[in-house]
Enzyme design. Structure first.
Site, short mmCIF file in Angstrom:
data_model
loop_
_atom_site.label_atom_id
_atom_site.label_comp_id
_atom_site.label_asym_id
_atom_site.label_seq_id
_atom_site.Cartn_x
_atom_site.Cartn_y
_atom_site.Cartn_z
N VAL A 8 -42.22 -38.44 -27.09
CA VAL A 8 -41.96 -37.00 -27.12
C VAL A 8 -40.65 -36.74 -27.84
CG1 VAL A 8 -43.18 -36.59 -24.95
CG2 VAL A 8 -40.72 -36.98 -24.90
N ASP A 65 -24.63 -53.54 -28.99
CA ASP A 65 -23.60 -54.48 -29.43
C ASP A 65 -23.46 -55.66 -28.48
OD1 ASP A 65 -21.69 -55.50 -31.12
OD2 ASP A 65 -20.04 -54.33 -30.29
N HIS A 91 -20.87 -57.89 -32.53
CA HIS A 91 -19.96 -57.86 -33.67
C HIS A 91 -19.00 -59.05 -33.69
CE1 HIS A 91 -17.18 -55.67 -30.84
NE2 HIS A 91 -16.28 -56.38 -31.48
N SER A 116 -12.96 -58.39 -27.41
CA SER A 116 -14.37 -58.04 -27.55
C SER A 116 -15.27 -59.08 -26.92
CB SER A 116 -14.74 -57.93 -29.04
OG SER A 116 -14.29 -56.72 -29.58
#
Length: 500
Positions: free
Chosen positions: A283, A153, A123, A226
């Protein structure tokens, strides 16, 4: 990821203070506390550690060139009267007041290879036309995007330095303990080279992603952190700072980092292949309630039950069968339906893996070989839930992943659930598959087999819808939410779930 998860992403809201009081009552005498802290940190100097690690942490900015509507882009702002207000206005608005510098994102990253390979968050660089990396020395280099993984991310960049860069190594986040000291370094609010100290406050946190297994820390993390590293006291990266929980967008001591046990494998794949390569075993699985365990011949509700085998998938034709209870995959214990997708995705494609199961009450081990999931768009649910393979090579809409919140475990209302709880065919919504004792859900009389039909008069059909609506209400300051719930026979009732 939810739009409320900040950059780290704008913030998720909600926090209480009761824990602070309760903890304070349990603290040892002041002198003893000081002794414990001093002893814990006696063998490491944070200053020395920071001096060694800072050169490996970088600032990242992006721009969107040739944008005629540059003035419409969101520009970082500081509230009126706050520190750095004038600095931010000058930097982002420019002399003409039109935001003539096209910077639209500021974040962090760290160097993992001296040749110039850098890890950050997706991001941070999303939708970028150009990416710039500023080193601790102040030198700015243009960066090339090697690849991303939006499910976790993560993004990997490459710069071309004239001389080798100082790099850091990944540590093993599986050995991280709650209460262990950690250091975060990054670029909060554009203020590069910021170091904060805290502890690991929790592990295994889930937000919105299918492979979420976040490390939670109280080391101060803010917007701009970040993509920055979370270090252990050995100076190894055990997490990538990604999101914060906050009513204002600033740190309140609850931050989340992608653990290195997940990130390192993904980064290696991006460097080698330009994208992630995840496996799947074809599955669909169910949470194992006491009733389901008993009906399948198991003594306790451990593991997950195979609800169906995907036609044409890796398990079509064996060795797994419907009704098997999977206890572990390749040595990893399976505690919930969310565990299996992560362990399969991290596993070795094309190599047999030992899967411990219970079948008709008998414990046994079979071998299952994960296959490469060719369509990356299916990566949210392919390993455990499996996507319906279609003749044209496409896929049906993937089923929703189980969600746990406020003591409720929620799953899709599929044919297996209807049969297990004998739910009327006219009932539609989200199935409650588990209720923790003394939880908010239990207090309202909710039980497995009931179906959530509406949240605040809005119909819901997936567990993720229920969670996103409740998270949004929390962000708006709500402390309770109205649910319309259907009993298996279709009888409707309204309950008020207290959000504490």
């Amino acid at each position: 990821m939810s739009s409320l998860i900040s950059s780290v992403r704008p913030a998720i809201r909600g926090a209480g203070f009761g824990l602070i009081v309760a903890t304070a009552l349990m603290l040892p005498p002041r002198a003893m506390v000081g002794a414990v802290v001093a002893q814990t940190l006696s063998d490491v100097s944070i200053a020395d550690m920071a001096e060694t690690l800072l050169p490996s942490v970088v600032n990242i900015s992006i721009s969107q060139e040739g944008d005629a509507d540059a003035g419409d882009r969101p520009v970082p702002k500081v509230p009126e009267g706050q520190p750095f207000e004038e600095f931010f206005e000058d930097f982002f608005d420019g002399e003409d007041g039109l935001g003539n510098r096209p910077v639209s994102s500021l974040g962090s990253g760290f160097i993992i290879d001296p040749s110039g390979i850098i890890v950050t968050n997706n991001h941070v660089i999303e939708n970028a036309d150009t990416i710039s990396v500023t080193l601790a020395s102040g030198e700015t280099l243009d960066a090339t995007l090697l690849g991303i993984d939006d499910k976790t991310d993560l993004a990997v960049l490459k710069v071309e330095p004239e001389t080798p860069l100082p790099a850091v190594k990944f540590g093993d986040s599986r050995n991280v303990r709650i209460g262990e000291w950690v250091v975060a370094i990054g670029n909060p609010f554009g203020l590069g080279g910021s170091v904060t100290l805290g502890i690991v406050s929790a592990r295994g946190r889930e937000l919105d992603g299918p492979y979420d297994n976040f490390i939670q820390t109280d080391a101060a993390i803010n917007k701009g952190n970040s993509g920055g590293p979370l270090f252990n006291m050995d100076g190894a990266v055990i997490g990538i700072n990604t999101a914060i929980l906050s009513p204002s967008g600033g740190s309140i001591g609850i931050g989340f980092a992608v653990p290195s046990e997940l990130a390192e494998n993904i980064v290696d794949q991006i460097v080698e292949f330009g994208r992630t390569r995840r496996g799947w075993i074809g599955v669909r699985v169910l949470e194992v309630s006491d009733d389901l365990a008993a009906s399948l011949g198991a003594d306790d509700p451990s593991g997950v039950a195979v609800g169906s085998i995907i036609e044409g998938g890796p398990s079509d034709g064996g060795p797994l069968e419907e009704g098997d209870i999977i206890l572990s995959f390749d040595g990893h214990e399976i505690d919930s339906p969310r565990d299996l997708p992560r362990f399969v995705a991290e596993g070795r494609i094309g190599e047999p893996a030992d899967v411990e199961i219970v079948r008709d009450g008998e414990r046994m081990t079979v071998q299952v070989t994960p296959q490469l999931l060719e369509d990356p768009e299916l990566a949210a649910s392919e390993p455990a839930m499996g996507d319906e393979a279609l003749p044209d090579g496409g896929a049906a809409d993937p089923p929703g992943l189980p969600v746990t919140l406020y003591g409720l475990t929620l799953g899709d209302l599929d044919d297996n659930g209807r049969a297990l709880y004998q739910i009327d065919g006219d009932v539609e919504g989200v199935l409650i598959t588990g209720v923790e004792p003394e939880s908010a859900g239990a207090d309202e009389g909710l039980e497995p087999g009931m179906v959530i039909v509406e949240v605040e008069q809005n119909a819901v059909s997936t567990p993720q819808e229920v969670r996103s609506r409740i998270v949004k209400l929390i962000s708006e300051g709500r402390r309770s939410v109205s649910l319309m719930v259907a009993a298996p026979d279709g009888a409707l009732s309204i309950v008020s779930l207290v959000l504490e």
